[in-house]
Motif scaffolding. Structure first.
Motif, PDB file in Angstrom:
ATOM      1  N   ARG A 123       0.834  -1.201   0.000  1.00  0.00           N
ATOM      2  CA  ARG A 123       0.000   0.000   0.000  1.00  0.00           C
ATOM      3  C   ARG A 123       0.858   1.235   0.000  1.00  0.00           C
ATOM      4  O   ARG A 123       2.011   1.210   0.431  1.00  0.00           O
ATOM      5  N   LEU A 124       0.227   2.312  -0.407  1.00  0.00           N
ATOM      6  CA  LEU A 124       0.892   3.614  -0.458  1.00  0.00           C
ATOM      7  C   LEU A 124       0.206   4.531   0.555  1.00  0.00           C
ATOM      8  O   LEU A 124      -1.021   4.506   0.690  1.00  0.00           O
ATOM      9  N   LEU A 125       1.022   5.323   1.267  1.00  0.00           N
ATOM     10  CA  LEU A 125       0.466   6.359   2.140  1.00  0.00           C
ATOM     11  C   LEU A 125       1.034   7.682   1.648  1.00  0.00           C
ATOM     12  O   LEU A 125       2.253   7.823   1.495  1.00  0.00           O
ATOM     13  N   ILE A 126       0.157   8.633   1.368  1.00  0.00           N
ATOM     14  CA  ILE A 126       0.615   9.944   0.894  1.00  0.00           C
ATOM     15  C   ILE A 126       0.425  10.932   2.031  1.00  0.00           C
ATOM     16  O   ILE A 126      -0.677  11.114   2.562  1.00  0.00           O
ATOM     17  N   ASP A 127       1.537  11.572   2.396  1.00  0.00           N
ATOM     18  CA  ASP A 127       1.601  12.356   3.626  1.00  0.00           C
ATOM     19  C   ASP A 127       2.043  13.784   3.308  1.00  0.00           C
ATOM     20  O   ASP A 127       2.497  14.090   2.197  1.00  0.00           O
ATOM     21  N   GLY A 148      -3.326   5.096  -7.941  1.00  0.00           N
ATOM     22  CA  GLY A 148      -4.104   3.889  -8.260  1.00  0.00           C
ATOM     23  C   GLY A 148      -3.960   2.912  -7.112  1.00  0.00           C
ATOM     24  O   GLY A 148      -3.076   3.070  -6.277  1.00  0.00           O
ATOM     25  N   GLY A 149      -4.806   1.923  -7.039  1.00  0.00           N
ATOM     26  CA  GLY A 149      -4.688   0.908  -5.980  1.00  0.00           C
ATOM     27  C   GLY A 149      -5.065   1.447  -4.617  1.00  0.00           C
ATOM     28  O   GLY A 149      -5.660   2.527  -4.487  1.00  0.00           O
ATOM     29  N   PHE A 150      -4.691   0.700  -3.617  1.00  0.00           N
ATOM     30  CA  PHE A 150      -5.066   1.047  -2.245  1.00  0.00           C
ATOM     31  C   PHE A 150      -4.121   2.117  -1.727  1.00  0.00           C
ATOM     32  O   PHE A 150      -2.912   1.919  -1.697  1.00  0.00           O
ATOM     33  N   TRP A 151      -4.685   3.259  -1.312  1.00  0.00           N
ATOM     34  CA  TRP A 151      -3.801   4.309  -0.779  1.00  0.00           C
ATOM     35  C   TRP A 151      -4.455   5.017   0.400  1.00  0.00           C
ATOM     36  O   TRP A 151      -5.678   5.121   0.492  1.00  0.00           O
ATOM     37  N   LEU A 152      -3.592   5.470   1.291  1.00  0.00           N
ATOM     38  CA  LEU A 152      -4.034   6.160   2.508  1.00  0.00           C
ATOM     39  C   LEU A 152      -3.675   7.634   2.416  1.00  0.00           C
ATOM     40  O   LEU A 152      -2.565   7.982   2.006  1.00  0.00           O
ATOM     41  N   LEU A 153      -4.606   8.462   2.832  1.00  0.00           N
ATOM     42  CA  LEU A 153      -4.362   9.907   2.931  1.00  0.00           C
ATOM     43  C   LEU A 153      -3.960  10.228   4.372  1.00  0.00           C
ATOM     44  O   LEU A 153      -4.619   9.782   5.319  1.00  0.00           O
ATOM     45  N   ASN A 161     -12.002  18.049   9.889  1.00  0.00           N
ATOM     46  CA  ASN A 161     -11.737  18.188   8.450  1.00  0.00           C
ATOM     47  C   ASN A 161     -11.745  16.865   7.688  1.00  0.00           C
ATOM     48  O   ASN A 161     -11.689  16.856   6.454  1.00  0.00           O
ATOM     49  N   VAL A 162     -11.790  15.731   8.412  1.00  0.00           N
ATOM     50  CA  VAL A 162     -11.565  14.460   7.708  1.00  0.00           C
ATOM     51  C   VAL A 162     -12.702  14.093   6.749  1.00  0.00           C
ATOM     52  O   VAL A 162     -12.439  13.549   5.658  1.00  0.00           O
ATOM     53  N   ALA A 163     -13.946  14.394   7.092  1.00  0.00           N
ATOM     54  CA  ALA A 163     -15.045  13.981   6.201  1.00  0.00           C
ATOM     55  C   ALA A 163     -14.928  14.705   4.858  1.00  0.00           C
ATOM     56  O   ALA A 163     -15.047  14.093   3.791  1.00  0.00           O
ATOM     57  N   ALA A 164     -14.650  16.003   4.907  1.00  0.00           N
ATOM     58  CA  ALA A 164     -14.506  16.753   3.650  1.00  0.00           C
ATOM     59  C   ALA A 164     -13.290  16.265   2.866  1.00  0.00           C
ATOM     60  O   ALA A 164     -13.337  16.169   1.629  1.00  0.00           O
ATOM     61  N   ALA A 165     -12.212  15.930   3.575  1.00  0.00           N
ATOM     62  CA  ALA A 165     -11.007  15.441   2.878  1.00  0.00           C
ATOM     63  C   ALA A 165     -11.297  14.120   2.173  1.00  0.00           C
ATOM     64  O   ALA A 165     -10.857  13.901   1.041  1.00  0.00           O
ATOM     65  N   VAL A 166     -12.060  13.250   2.821  1.00  0.00           N
ATOM     66  CA  VAL A 166     -12.405  11.959   2.199  1.00  0.00           C
ATOM     67  C   VAL A 166     -13.291  12.180   0.980  1.00  0.00           C
ATOM     68  O   VAL A 166     -13.093  11.574  -0.082  1.00  0.00           O
ATOM     69  N   ARG A 167     -14.265  13.087   1.109  1.00  0.00           N
ATOM     70  CA  ARG A 167     -15.159  13.339  -0.039  1.00  0.00           C
ATOM     71  C   ARG A 167     -14.374  13.927  -1.210  1.00  0.00           C
ATOM     72  O   ARG A 167     -14.629  13.599  -2.360  1.00  0.00           O
ATOM     73  N   ALA A 168     -13.388  14.773  -0.904  1.00  0.00           N
ATOM     74  CA  ALA A 168     -12.651  15.439  -1.984  1.00  0.00           C
ATOM     75  C   ALA A 168     -11.628  14.520  -2.646  1.00  0.00           C
ATOM     76  O   ALA A 168     -11.525  14.478  -3.872  1.00  0.00           O
ATOM     77  N   ALA A 169     -10.860  13.784  -1.833  1.00  0.00           N
ATOM     78  CA  ALA A 169      -9.725  13.031  -2.392  1.00  0.00           C
ATOM     79  C   ALA A 169     -10.051  11.568  -2.666  1.00  0.00           C
ATOM     80  O   ALA A 169      -9.320  10.894  -3.375  1.00  0.00           O
ATOM     81  N   ARG A 170     -11.126  11.057  -2.065  1.00  0.00           N
ATOM     82  CA  ARG A 170     -11.546   9.663  -2.249  1.00  0.00           C
ATOM     83  C   ARG A 170     -10.419   8.648  -2.033  1.00  0.00           C
ATOM     84  O   ARG A 170     -10.169   7.772  -2.885  1.00  0.00           O
ATOM     85  N   SER A 172      -8.526   5.321  -0.250  1.00  0.00           N
ATOM     86  CA  SER A 172      -9.014   4.040   0.269  1.00  0.00           C
ATOM     87  C   SER A 172      -9.099   4.084   1.784  1.00  0.00           C
ATOM     88  O   SER A 172      -9.878   3.353   2.403  1.00  0.00           O
ATOM     89  N   GLY A 173      -8.244   4.924   2.382  1.00  0.00           N
ATOM     90  CA  GLY A 173      -8.221   5.000   3.837  1.00  0.00           C
ATOM     91  C   GLY A 173      -7.576   6.289   4.312  1.00  0.00           C
ATOM     92  O   GLY A 173      -7.045   7.069   3.518  1.00  0.00           O
ATOM     93  N   VAL A 174      -7.643   6.506   5.623  1.00  0.00           N
ATOM     94  CA  VAL A 174      -7.051   7.710   6.219  1.00  0.00           C
ATOM     95  C   VAL A 174      -6.179   7.292   7.406  1.00  0.00           C
ATOM     96  O   VAL A 174      -6.404   6.257   8.035  1.00  0.00           O
ATOM     97  N   ASP A 175      -5.199   8.162   7.676  1.00  0.00           N
ATOM     98  CA  ASP A 175      -4.270   7.925   8.777  1.00  0.00           C
ATOM     99  C   ASP A 175      -4.135   9.223   9.560  1.00  0.00           C
ATOM    100  O   ASP A 175      -4.034  10.289   8.971  1.00  0.00           O
ATOM    101  N   VAL A 176      -4.148   9.123  10.884  1.00  0.00           N
ATOM    102  CA  VAL A 176      -4.110  10.339  11.704  1.00  0.00           C
ATOM    103  C   VAL A 176      -3.225  10.125  12.924  1.00  0.00           C
ATOM    104  O   VAL A 176      -3.170   9.036  13.480  1.00  0.00           O
ATOM    105  N   SER A 177      -2.573  11.215  13.328  1.00  0.00           N
ATOM    106  CA  SER A 177      -1.849  11.170  14.596  1.00  0.00           C
ATOM    107  C   SER A 177      -2.122  12.445  15.396  1.00  0.00           C
ATOM    108  O   SER A 177      -2.874  12.442  16.364  1.00  0.00           O
ATOM    109  N   SER A 178      -1.546  13.583  14.953  1.00  0.00           N
ATOM    110  CA  SER A 178      -1.698  14.835  15.730  1.00  0.00           C
ATOM    111  C   SER A 178      -3.157  15.207  15.968  1.00  0.00           C
ATOM    112  O   SER A 178      -3.496  15.738  17.035  1.00  0.00           O
TER     113      SER A 178
END
Ligand SMILES: O=C(O)c1ccccc1NCC(=O)[C@H](O)[C@H](O)COP(=O)(O)O
Length: 202
Positions: A123-127, A148-153, A161-170, A172-178
């Motif tokens: 998988r790819l995570l874009i940070d 393409g494929g499975f990727w995490l934002l 802000n996460v719901a809007a980010a998911v709707r905008a970027a679509r 496969s998943g999200v990752d959060v810390s701070s």
């Protein structure tokens, strides 16, 4: 459509691991990158990972550490998945997979845009530029090179802000810390619950 995969990163207490699991996350992350405010050792991670049911991934997060050290730490902690934030070579992921780990390659947005296909991991995570820094990047940049494929934002997501980010970027998943911390490095049970619930409304 599959529900958005959720990873909460940088957990360090039993209380917050339990809260994440109860909230319904797909993965919990433990940080082994030197200098991180979320740094824990392999034995602490092992104790925390033992609380995690089999369907939830346990992810070890590393940055610029030798692959032998990564394997030793992740094995001792009993983790399922390894996330690398740079410093790896192209053979690292193959080696981790051969040892039975699932893999995540984390790329900051600039590196991703320069080399969008540089992902031999599962998988790819874009940070954002600074991992774990709580800063967002412009997800509009991804339109030029949609992953393409499975990727995490990741990068500066939070319950607001996460719901809007998911709707905008679509993703496969999200990752959060701070965004689920009450102060730097200290996770909040309430914010974890709020984050998961916000993702589910997206
Ligand atoms: O969290 C850290 O301190 C960290 C340090 C070094 C490498 C990676 C690190 N975290 C990786 C993560 O997966 C974070 O959750 C991701 O970068 C998003 O962080 P944030 O912007 O704080 O939500």
């Amino acid at each position: 459509m599959r529900p958005t995969y959720i990873k909460i990163c940088g957990l360090s207490t039993a209380e917050t691991v339990d809260a994440a699991i109860r909230a319904g996350v797909d993965a919990v992350g433990f940080v082994f990158a030197p200098g991180s405010p979320r740094l824990i050792d392999a034995d602490t991670a092992r104790t925390l990972a033992a609380r995690v049911p089999a369907q939830v991934e346990t992810v070890g997060v590393f940055r610029a550490q030798p692959v032998d050290e990564v394997l030793a730490t992740a094995s001792r902690a009993g983790l399922t998945t390894i996330q690398l934030h740079g410093g790896e070579d192209e053979n690292s992921f193959e080696r981790l997979r051969a040892e039975g780990f699932r893999t995540i390659r984390a790329l900051d947005i600039s590196t991703y845009l320069e080399r969008p296909d540089a992902s031999p991991a599962d998988r790819l995570l874009i940070d954002a530029i600074e991992p774990g820094g709580g800063k967002r990047f412009d997800t509009g940049l991804l339109q030029a090179r949609p992953p393409g494929g499975f990727w995490l934002l990741a990068g500066g997501l939070d319950p607001d802000n996460v719901a809007a980010a998911v709707r905008a970027a679509r993703p496969s998943g999200v990752d959060v810390s701070s965004g689920v911390e009450s102060s730097r490095g200290v996770k909040s049970v309430e914010l974890i619950r709020a984050f998961v619930s916000a993702v589910r409304t997206a």
